[in-house]
Scaffold this motif. Sequence first.
Motif, PDB file in Angstrom:
ATOM      1  N   PRO A  62      33.583  20.042  30.905  1.00  0.00           N
ATOM      2  CA  PRO A  62      33.705  21.201  30.011  1.00  0.00           C
ATOM      3  C   PRO A  62      32.723  22.306  30.366  1.00  0.00           C
ATOM      4  CG  PRO A  62      32.443  19.466  28.964  1.00  0.00           C
ATOM      5  CD  PRO A  62      32.888  18.908  30.287  1.00  0.00           C
ATOM      6  N   TYR A  63      32.967  23.494  29.808  1.00  0.00           N
ATOM      7  CA  TYR A  63      32.034  24.623  29.910  1.00  0.00           C
ATOM      8  C   TYR A  63      31.758  25.020  31.360  1.00  0.00           C
ATOM      9  CZ  TYR A  63      31.240  22.474  25.374  1.00  0.00           C
ATOM     10  OH  TYR A  63      31.404  21.890  24.150  1.00  0.00           O
ATOM     11  N   ARG A  64      32.793  25.135  32.160  1.00  0.00           N
ATOM     12  CA  ARG A  64      32.637  25.548  33.545  1.00  0.00           C
ATOM     13  C   ARG A  64      33.362  26.873  33.762  1.00  0.00           C
ATOM     14  NH1 ARG A  64      29.829  22.133  32.459  1.00  0.00           N
ATOM     15  NH2 ARG A  64      29.733  19.981  33.217  1.00  0.00           N
ATOM     16  N   SER A  65      32.810  27.695  34.649  1.00  0.00           N
ATOM     17  CA  SER A  65      33.441  28.962  34.986  1.00  0.00           C
ATOM     18  C   SER A  65      34.659  28.728  35.875  1.00  0.00           C
ATOM     19  CB  SER A  65      32.450  29.865  35.721  1.00  0.00           C
ATOM     20  OG  SER A  65      31.420  30.298  34.861  1.00  0.00           O
ATOM     21  N   THR A  66      35.550  29.699  35.893  1.00  0.00           N
ATOM     22  CA  THR A  66      36.667  29.677  36.826  1.00  0.00           C
ATOM     23  C   THR A  66      36.128  29.738  38.252  1.00  0.00           C
ATOM     24  OG1 THR A  66      38.096  30.802  35.237  1.00  0.00           O
ATOM     25  CG2 THR A  66      38.738  30.915  37.555  1.00  0.00           C
ATOM     26  N   PRO A  67      36.629  28.909  39.177  1.00  0.00           N
ATOM     27  CA  PRO A  67      36.150  28.979  40.564  1.00  0.00           C
ATOM     28  C   PRO A  67      36.497  30.325  41.194  1.00  0.00           C
ATOM     29  CG  PRO A  67      38.065  27.537  40.391  1.00  0.00           C
ATOM     30  CD  PRO A  67      37.641  27.860  38.992  1.00  0.00           C
ATOM     31  N   VAL A  68      35.735  30.711  42.192  1.00  0.00           N
ATOM     32  CA  VAL A  68      35.986  31.961  42.914  1.00  0.00           C
ATOM     33  C   VAL A  68      36.222  31.626  44.384  1.00  0.00           C
ATOM     34  CG1 VAL A  68      34.731  33.458  41.328  1.00  0.00           C
ATOM     35  CG2 VAL A  68      33.474  32.298  43.139  1.00  0.00           C
ATOM     36  N   MET A  69      36.939  32.518  45.084  1.00  0.00           N
ATOM     37  CA  MET A  69      37.358  32.192  46.445  1.00  0.00           C
ATOM     38  C   MET A  69      37.418  33.446  47.308  1.00  0.00           C
ATOM     39  SD  MET A  69      40.723  30.003  47.657  1.00  0.00           S
ATOM     40  CE  MET A  69      41.778  30.873  46.495  1.00  0.00           C
ATOM     41  N   VAL A  70      37.035  33.297  48.578  1.00  0.00           N
ATOM     42  CA  VAL A  70      37.201  34.343  49.591  1.00  0.00           C
ATOM     43  C   VAL A  70      37.642  33.665  50.884  1.00  0.00           C
ATOM     44  CG1 VAL A  70      35.448  35.884  48.607  1.00  0.00           C
ATOM     45  CG2 VAL A  70      34.778  34.207  50.342  1.00  0.00           C
ATOM     46  N   LEU A  71      38.174  34.464  51.798  1.00  0.00           N
ATOM     47  CA  LEU A  71      38.452  34.001  53.153  1.00  0.00           C
ATOM     48  C   LEU A  71      37.320  34.458  54.057  1.00  0.00           C
ATOM     49  CD1 LEU A  71      42.269  34.822  53.556  1.00  0.00           C
ATOM     50  CD2 LEU A  71      41.239  32.580  53.163  1.00  0.00           C
ATOM     51  N   ASP A  72      36.771  33.545  54.859  1.00  0.00           N
ATOM     52  CA  ASP A  72      35.728  33.964  55.786  1.00  0.00           C
ATOM     53  C   ASP A  72      36.356  34.620  57.008  1.00  0.00           C
ATOM     54  OD1 ASP A  72      36.684  31.978  57.433  1.00  0.00           O
ATOM     55  OD2 ASP A  72      34.936  30.668  57.263  1.00  0.00           O
ATOM     56  N   ARG A  73      35.543  35.045  57.939  1.00  0.00           N
ATOM     57  CA  ARG A  73      36.056  35.797  59.089  1.00  0.00           C
ATOM     58  C   ARG A  73      36.933  34.945  60.000  1.00  0.00           C
ATOM     59  NH1 ARG A  73      30.601  39.262  60.701  1.00  0.00           N
ATOM     60  NH2 ARG A  73      30.658  40.682  58.894  1.00  0.00           N
TER      61      ARG A  73
END
Length: 707
Positions: free
Chosen positions: A615-626
């Motif tokens: 519980p009580y976790r932020s939404t994950p975030v994502m990027v593509l690396d080079r």
Amino acid sequence: MTSADELRESGVLWRSYLSAGRHLVPLVLPGVLVYVPVSVLVQLMLVVSLDDSAAVINDRLHFIGGSDGSLLIWAGLLVTAGILGQALVFPGTVVLAAGRLVDRPVSPVAALRAAARRLPSTLLLVVVGALAYAVVVAAGFGVLLLTRQEWMAIAVMVTLALTATPGLLAVPGVMLHGCTALGAIRHAYRLSRLRRRATAFTLAFGVVVVPAAATWGLGRGLGLLPGALETVGSGVAGFALALAVTPVQAAVVTRQFLHCLAWRDSNEVEDLVRGLPGSPPGPFRRALLLTVLLPGVLFSGVVLINPFGWLEVSQTNVTESWQKAEPSGSSGSSADGPELRPFDLRDVHAGRGGILAMVIDGYDDHASLLTCADTSCEKTSFTWAEQPVAGTDPLPGAVSVRLPDGRLLLTTWSGEALRMLTCEAGACVPVPGGGIVAKAERPAFYAGVAMAVRQGGLVVAFADKERVKGDADPTKDIVSFVFCADVACARPEQKRVARLDATSYLPGVPSLAVTTAPGGRPVAARFDTHNGQIHVISCADAACLRTRVTRPVPPYPPSVESERGRDTGLALVVRADGRPLIAYRDRNDRATKLLDCRTPDCARAEVITLDAGGPYRSTPVMVLDRAGRPLVAYQSHDGTRLMLATCTGPRCVRTAVARIGWGPGDGLAMTLNDQGRPTIAWMDDNDALFGGEWRLIVTTPLNLGAD
């Protein structure tokens, strides 16, 4: 003047320090003989066993991976080794100090042998001391709970601690008079009866206060050095200070013991030090002192050279200086300026020259920008993005993207009208020539917005409640793509692409995301915060003449549970081959998952579980690396670590990049800096909503792999 007469002289504290300084080299030898080999052995065991659990953060070694159980085991082993070592070194140093005070020097080896023979008694003294410490702390907390007066609790603890300090004289009682542990404690209090107050204050200052102040001062001084020098200084000077503190403490305790004894019992030296070994010291080998540098140099070298390939991290507590100035839990540039709270972090963007810009948007406040001069984020500026006097509405959920020219594009609301701001060098202005991008049918609070840059302009995903005449609560949301030929978006082209079950667009929860696939095709994803269903909306061409909606994650039955932390969103990227990737927290089991779409429309997809639910976790975030690999940042299921998953196909390598000190906060954002490294901004939150502490931290892993 006899030795007994000299011991009766007043000024025990400063005389002890002078004696310790004069005889520091021989007095430090027991510590050298015990702690140097033990420290080297412990370091070798530690570096071999830590493996992926260790990380070098700002040139300092930290334990951030593995389980808390492993950390507790290692802490227990180190504490046990320290207690056993001190149970030998301190009594042995007392014997050496006593020999010097009565002009009968003793060899360090003989002193350690005597300490080893009396080890059971000294260990029992350690147990009694630990119990006394527990009683002092418990009494202080008890008074605090009863009275709610912090000063009263401190006064009680100090009084009890001073009452307990004469018990330190039990150590020379065991070593010099052969008393049992309990007999030595009784003997210590009898000796100090005539000088109880002077004895207590002498021991408190000589053994605790002054060494603690010296340690604090050394730490503060080393903290002013640049990273590598601080690491070397901490390793070498820290270990040397640890060795030097024991002789000083032993000199104070021994002289105070003999001082009380000389006044009370006898003029004969033989009566004062009956248990002193008769082994004089041999020739001194100066090379032995060089070994003092060995543990510190070895440790510092391993950390700085990093031969084991541990994760290296640059990390900054951005709000540290702010919270010192404003302990109330919020930070701002001025009384009328923007305010940062622990729930306001929305996004982070990297610009040219290492500049970082964080979008801050509160629940009932205008958006602001926290700008860092470089990726370390040690120097910041904090300004409004939306001026409160500019006619904009303080609606949460500002959406932002970085433009190819380095500027930041930010959404703003004016009534039900969605408009654009451009931001540069921390200042934001309305887009020249810009008009209304979209208009909400109902209050803008209930609309969803996402934005992406594509060649030749922008695409805005806009979700609004369906217009139904006479219906105050529509059951459908209309999702549209708004195409803009340029940043000004003077002539927006809005195209309806999906009609979906209504959901909530909660402040700070990225329920709607959009990006562009090769060829400029828009791709959007929406997370239904009511039932956890994910909809993927894709276009077959750049003009979106044909659209398709797929549902790779099915809905879950609505839950009656309404606890905080159940609401979550998603993060969306599209690979070079056009296949989307979606990171999210499953609404059913709360696990952090990665949806790997096998087709451009995500009709077929594979679910990769990155971490178990919590519980009580932020939404994950994502990027593509080079290199085109997805990087997913998320909070671990137990809320103790910030994780970064690097995925190649269905295989994801999960790495702990930071330890969450207090608790997982509501803010989490990530970008690639100008060197292609992931930079993560996150909140460390100790229930700030209820008056606890919090901090904004920027973490950049430096050696996760080549791009």
